[in-house]
Write a protein that holds these residues in place. Structure first.
Motif, mmCIF file in Angstrom:
data_model
loop_
_atom_site.group_PDB
_atom_site.id
_atom_site.type_symbol
_atom_site.label_atom_id
_atom_site.label_comp_id
_atom_site.label_asym_id
_atom_site.label_seq_id
_atom_site.Cartn_x
_atom_site.Cartn_y
_atom_site.Cartn_z
ATOM 1 N N GLU A 170 -73.626 -63.259 -59.762
ATOM 2 C CA GLU A 170 -74.779 -64.025 -59.649
ATOM 3 C C GLU A 170 -75.876 -63.579 -60.438
ATOM 4 O O GLU A 170 -76.516 -64.382 -60.931
ATOM 5 C CB GLU A 170 -75.285 -63.828 -58.211
ATOM 6 N N ILE A 171 -75.981 -62.359 -60.736
ATOM 7 C CA ILE A 171 -77.250 -61.852 -61.541
ATOM 8 C C ILE A 171 -76.683 -61.766 -63.178
ATOM 9 O O ILE A 171 -77.521 -61.222 -63.988
ATOM 10 C CB ILE A 171 -77.988 -60.726 -61.237
ATOM 11 N N GLY A 172 -75.382 -62.194 -63.406
ATOM 12 C CA GLY A 172 -74.815 -62.007 -64.792
ATOM 13 C C GLY A 172 -74.171 -60.693 -64.902
ATOM 14 O O GLY A 172 -73.829 -60.344 -66.264
ATOM 15 N N SER A 173 -74.156 -59.715 -64.139
ATOM 16 C CA SER A 173 -73.356 -58.409 -64.498
ATOM 17 C C SER A 173 -71.983 -58.738 -64.553
ATOM 18 O O SER A 173 -71.306 -59.623 -63.594
ATOM 19 C CB SER A 173 -73.635 -57.470 -63.154
ATOM 20 N N GLU A 174 -71.233 -57.979 -65.348
ATOM 21 C CA GLU A 174 -69.813 -58.067 -65.515
ATOM 22 C C GLU A 174 -68.944 -56.721 -65.439
ATOM 23 O O GLU A 174 -67.877 -56.518 -65.485
ATOM 24 C CB GLU A 174 -69.660 -58.548 -66.775
ATOM 25 N N ALA A 175 -69.790 -55.657 -64.816
ATOM 26 C CA ALA A 175 -69.223 -54.427 -64.902
ATOM 27 C C ALA A 175 -69.946 -53.627 -63.852
ATOM 28 O O ALA A 175 -71.374 -53.622 -63.820
ATOM 29 C CB ALA A 175 -68.936 -53.678 -66.184
ATOM 30 N N ILE A 176 -69.402 -52.638 -63.104
ATOM 31 C CA ILE A 176 -69.858 -51.939 -62.310
ATOM 32 C C ILE A 176 -69.485 -50.325 -62.797
ATOM 33 O O ILE A 176 -68.407 -50.049 -62.845
ATOM 34 C CB ILE A 176 -69.005 -52.036 -60.736
ATOM 35 N N GLN A 177 -70.495 -49.570 -62.445
ATOM 36 C CA GLN A 177 -70.346 -47.999 -62.877
ATOM 37 C C GLN A 177 -70.714 -47.430 -61.454
ATOM 38 O O GLN A 177 -71.574 -47.572 -60.841
ATOM 39 C CB GLN A 177 -71.211 -47.395 -63.892
ATOM 40 N N VAL A 178 -69.483 -46.477 -60.990
ATOM 41 C CA VAL A 178 -69.788 -45.959 -59.703
ATOM 42 C C VAL A 178 -69.170 -44.524 -59.555
ATOM 43 O O VAL A 178 -68.211 -44.275 -60.598
ATOM 44 C CB VAL A 178 -69.048 -46.702 -58.706
ATOM 45 N N VAL A 179 -69.589 -43.731 -58.935
ATOM 46 C CA VAL A 179 -68.889 -42.463 -58.615
ATOM 47 C C VAL A 179 -67.639 -42.451 -57.882
ATOM 48 O O VAL A 179 -67.583 -43.262 -56.950
ATOM 49 C CB VAL A 179 -69.982 -41.517 -57.827
ATOM 50 N N TYR A 180 -66.686 -41.976 -58.485
ATOM 51 C CA TYR A 180 -65.440 -42.222 -58.024
ATOM 52 C C TYR A 180 -64.626 -40.704 -58.373
ATOM 53 O O TYR A 180 -64.396 -40.764 -59.606
ATOM 54 C CB TYR A 180 -64.752 -43.420 -58.327
ATOM 55 N N ASN A 181 -63.988 -40.183 -57.515
ATOM 56 C CA ASN A 181 -63.119 -38.978 -57.877
ATOM 57 C C ASN A 181 -62.331 -38.708 -56.526
ATOM 58 O O ASN A 181 -62.511 -39.114 -55.537
ATOM 59 C CB ASN A 181 -63.786 -38.014 -58.277
ATOM 60 N N ARG A 182 -61.619 -37.599 -56.768
ATOM 61 C CA ARG A 182 -60.606 -37.107 -55.488
ATOM 62 C C ARG A 182 -61.360 -36.589 -54.496
ATOM 63 O O ARG A 182 -60.987 -36.730 -53.204
ATOM 64 C CB ARG A 182 -59.520 -36.231 -55.986
ATOM 65 N N LEU A 183 -62.621 -36.337 -54.650
ATOM 66 C CA LEU A 183 -63.397 -35.552 -53.628
ATOM 67 C C LEU A 183 -64.480 -36.647 -52.858
ATOM 68 O O LEU A 183 -64.782 -36.440 -51.721
ATOM 69 C CB LEU A 183 -64.362 -34.602 -54.169
ATOM 70 N N ASP A 184 -64.491 -37.836 -53.475
ATOM 71 C CA ASP A 184 -65.304 -39.025 -52.942
ATOM 72 C C ASP A 184 -64.707 -40.415 -53.136
ATOM 73 O O ASP A 184 -64.743 -40.913 -54.472
ATOM 74 C CB ASP A 184 -66.620 -38.825 -53.824
ATOM 75 N N ARG A 185 -64.077 -40.909 -52.433
ATOM 76 C CA ARG A 185 -63.169 -42.116 -52.448
ATOM 77 C C ARG A 185 -63.906 -43.444 -51.788
ATOM 78 O O ARG A 185 -63.391 -44.459 -51.787
ATOM 79 C CB ARG A 185 -61.702 -41.631 -51.844
ATOM 80 N N THR A 186 -65.071 -43.194 -51.685
ATOM 81 C CA THR A 186 -65.909 -44.172 -50.772
ATOM 82 C C THR A 186 -65.870 -45.581 -51.286
ATOM 83 O O THR A 186 -65.728 -46.507 -50.678
ATOM 84 C CB THR A 186 -67.501 -43.824 -50.654
ATOM 85 N N PRO A 187 -65.824 -45.681 -52.541
ATOM 86 C CA PRO A 187 -65.709 -46.941 -53.496
ATOM 87 C C PRO A 187 -64.466 -47.850 -53.054
ATOM 88 O O PRO A 187 -64.484 -49.209 -53.147
ATOM 89 C CB PRO A 187 -65.767 -46.733 -54.804
ATOM 90 N N GLU A 188 -63.182 -47.039 -52.632
ATOM 91 C CA GLU A 188 -62.128 -47.722 -52.128
ATOM 92 C C GLU A 188 -62.334 -48.887 -50.906
ATOM 93 O O GLU A 188 -61.599 -49.876 -51.045
ATOM 94 C CB GLU A 188 -61.110 -46.933 -51.862
ATOM 95 N N GLU A 189 -63.267 -48.530 -50.089
ATOM 96 C CA GLU A 189 -63.568 -49.129 -48.990
ATOM 97 C C GLU A 189 -63.922 -50.670 -49.142
ATOM 98 O O GLU A 189 -63.473 -51.540 -48.848
ATOM 99 C CB GLU A 189 -64.542 -48.481 -47.832
#
Length: 306
Positions: A170-189
């Motif tokens: 909606e605001i024109g963003s085409e990519a997301i940067q996010v913390v993701y690693n084997r110790l923190d899998r929250t973005p999967e949800e």
């Protein structure tokens, strides 16, 4: 090196990128231009083409190092930087998200990076009205039309920020940067499913959990005062390193460096386009790049219990 398309941007990026917060002097080391040049020369050799930086890694200091390092072949790189903060000293930032402030930051970043355009310009952990500001996105859209920015992205501060992720298109963003690693899998949800639905590119930052997944640190490790990890909660650090020891024992294949395994693990998820580990020297760049060669089957990553 392997390459993936960064969502709807159409940009082909190396699956291993180059994170550059360390050039700002907050990871236990100050850099010279020669040291940075050597790192970028190794990145060229290995096929890495994506650089991620920010205006507040030093006062545009990281950008200045990068600008000089890639000036001779700028068009060969996918250059991502961020906006919204101003550096005032080690770990000291002020927030600046008003349209006129961001426009000035953009000009300062272009000058520091010695370039006429930025491939991916990312909102840096903005919250509340910093994000929900139509005037900001209108201004940035104008910069896109003028060619100073090629694509807009969001570097979300909390890795469960589904509100901003859902509003990206909606605001024109085409990519997301996010913390993701084997110790923190929250973005999967929630975040990753939304990214896939919108065809958003995903840059996974902190893929080695601030170096804890590098295999170099054991429970009880300490860090210098000019290393950002010195500010981490000591009990949390102890717990993470204990978990890392278990992962190394139970999940990392024999003969595979843990750092490479940690990067390749992130790349298994189908939503992830690129991981952006930091590196302190050319040897680490080369080691990181080798993670692209590891054959790890893509999976939906069911939640683990560790």
């Amino acid at each position: 090196m392997k390459y993936r398309t960064l969502g709807k941007t159409g940009l082909d990026v190396s699956v291993i990128g180059l994170g550059t917060w360390q050039f700002g002097g907050e990871w236990g080391q100050d850099y010279t231009q020669l040291e940075v040049d050597d790192i970028f020369e190794k990145a060229r050799e290995t096929g890495i083409n994506l650089i991620d930086t920010a205006e507040c890694y030093g006062d545009h200091l990281s950008e200045e190092f990068i600008g000089r390092a890639i000036e001779k072949d700028r068009d060969q790189w996918v250059l991502a930087t961020k906006f919204g903060h101003q550096f005032h000293g080690l770990y000291e930032r002020t927030r600046h998200f008003k349209p006129e402030e961001v426009q000035q930051q953009l000009e300062d970043s272009l000058r520091s990076l010695r370039t006429d355009y930025i491939d991916l310009y990312q909102l840096h952990s903005g919250v509340g009205e910093e994000f929900d500001n139509d005037k900001l996105w209108t201004m940035l859209d104008k910069q896109v039309k003028e060619g100073k920015i090629r694509h807009i992205g969001l570097s979300i501060g909390k890795n469960d920020n589904i509100y901003q992720t859902n509003k990206s298109s909606e605001i024109g963003s085409e990519a997301i940067q996010v913390v993701y690693n084997r110790l923190d899998r929250t973005p999967e949800e929630e975040v990753f499913p939304s990214c896939e639905d919108q065809n958003l590119g995903v840059l996974a930052r902190v893929p080695m959990a601030s170096g804890y997944l590098s295999g170099k640190y054991k429970p009880g490790a300490t860090f210098a005062e000019n290393d950002v990890r010195h500010r981490h909660d000591q009990e949390e650090t102890r717990r993470k390193l204990a978990t890392v020891a278990e992962l190394e024992k139970n999940e990392v294949p024999e003969g595979v460096p843990m750092a490479q395994w940690a990067l390749a693990w992130c790349l298994k998820h189908p939503a992830v386009t690129c991981v952006i580990p930091g590196c302190k020297n050319p040897e680490q760049v080369e080691s990181n790049a080798k993670a692209a060669e590891l054959e790890m089957v893509k999976t939906n990553h069911p939640q683990a219990t560790v």
